[in-house]
Design a protein around this motif. Sequence first.
Motif, short mmCIF file in Angstrom:
data_model
loop_
_atom_site.label_atom_id
_atom_site.label_comp_id
_atom_site.label_asym_id
_atom_site.label_seq_id
_atom_site.Cartn_x
_atom_site.Cartn_y
_atom_site.Cartn_z
N LYS A 102 0.83 -1.19 0.00
CA LYS A 102 0.00 0.00 0.00
C LYS A 102 0.87 1.25 0.00
N SER A 103 0.35 2.34 -0.59
CA SER A 103 1.05 3.61 -0.60
C SER A 103 0.04 4.74 -0.53
N ALA A 104 0.32 5.72 0.34
CA ALA A 104 -0.58 6.87 0.49
C ALA A 104 0.03 8.14 -0.08
N ASN A 105 1.05 8.01 -0.90
CA ASN A 105 1.81 9.17 -1.34
C ASN A 105 0.99 10.20 -2.09
N ASP A 106 0.05 9.76 -2.93
CA ASP A 106 -0.62 10.68 -3.85
C ASP A 106 -2.08 10.94 -3.50
N VAL A 107 -2.54 10.54 -2.33
CA VAL A 107 -3.96 10.68 -2.01
C VAL A 107 -4.39 12.14 -2.02
N GLU A 108 -3.61 13.02 -1.43
CA GLU A 108 -3.99 14.43 -1.35
C GLU A 108 -4.04 15.11 -2.71
N GLU A 109 -3.35 14.56 -3.68
CA GLU A 109 -3.33 15.17 -5.02
C GLU A 109 -4.57 14.83 -5.83
N LEU A 110 -5.41 13.92 -5.36
CA LEU A 110 -6.62 13.53 -6.09
C LEU A 110 -7.73 14.51 -5.77
N GLU A 111 -7.80 15.60 -6.55
CA GLU A 111 -8.72 16.69 -6.26
C GLU A 111 -10.18 16.29 -6.41
N PHE A 112 -10.47 15.28 -7.21
CA PHE A 112 -11.85 14.88 -7.45
C PHE A 112 -12.39 13.98 -6.34
N VAL A 113 -11.56 13.57 -5.38
CA VAL A 113 -11.99 12.70 -4.29
C VAL A 113 -12.39 13.57 -3.09
N PRO A 114 -13.61 13.39 -2.54
CA PRO A 114 -14.04 14.17 -1.36
C PRO A 114 -13.08 13.99 -0.19
N SER A 115 -12.92 15.04 0.61
CA SER A 115 -11.95 15.01 1.71
C SER A 115 -12.28 13.92 2.72
N GLY A 116 -13.58 13.64 2.96
CA GLY A 116 -13.95 12.59 3.90
C GLY A 116 -13.48 11.22 3.44
#
Length: 209
Positions: free
Chosen positions: A133-147
């Motif tokens: 698993k990797s969480a490196n790019d989660v914040e860069e996914l602008e189309f995904v709701p913050s929750g």
Amino acid sequence: MNHDILLNRFPNVNIVKLTGGYTNTTLLLEGTDPQMIAKIYHVENTDARTEISALRLLNHSGVTPRVHDFFEKENCLFVMMDYVPGINAQRLLDQDGRDQGRKIYEQLGIYLARDVHTIKRGDCEAELPVITKSANDVEELEFVPSGIKSMVKEVLDISDHGEQTLIHGDYGPHNVMLSNDSMFILDWEWAGLCIFITLTWQRICQKSS
């Protein structure tokens, strides 16, 4: 060249190129019994070997096309499998809107939980990569709701220990064909074995509802 190679093995067939639900070059061989497609990769494509391993593992599951044969010729790898007539689920979603989407995603979840994630490493001898698993790019996914991002990060932060299970790697309606009352999962090039934390994911979803 690919047409000639296939015609040498399967004379008197009509070859048609397919799109919509298939990656790589995919050719329909009209006139074979059962009707087959040839999915063609470069011989050094490691993703092709992964797909073959996953499909052979699931060959009698009823949720993937059956693999009949694979062979190498002229630096190409040919994978011969059942042709699945129908419509790509993503195309149907684009046409029919939200109500149809709910039904499709519900069925996608059932297939994933029942027929894919129930297959554990100890149950198979398939040569599949282990995926971490990797969480490196989660914040860069602008189309995904913050929750949703917060739930994903909580899951990804859990250490990798436990039983490994089969995952598809690119699961979604774009890789599913709807045929009569059945669904068939396509394109297993990114499949692998991964720690699957079902109970943790359920707990997080319940906490957010």
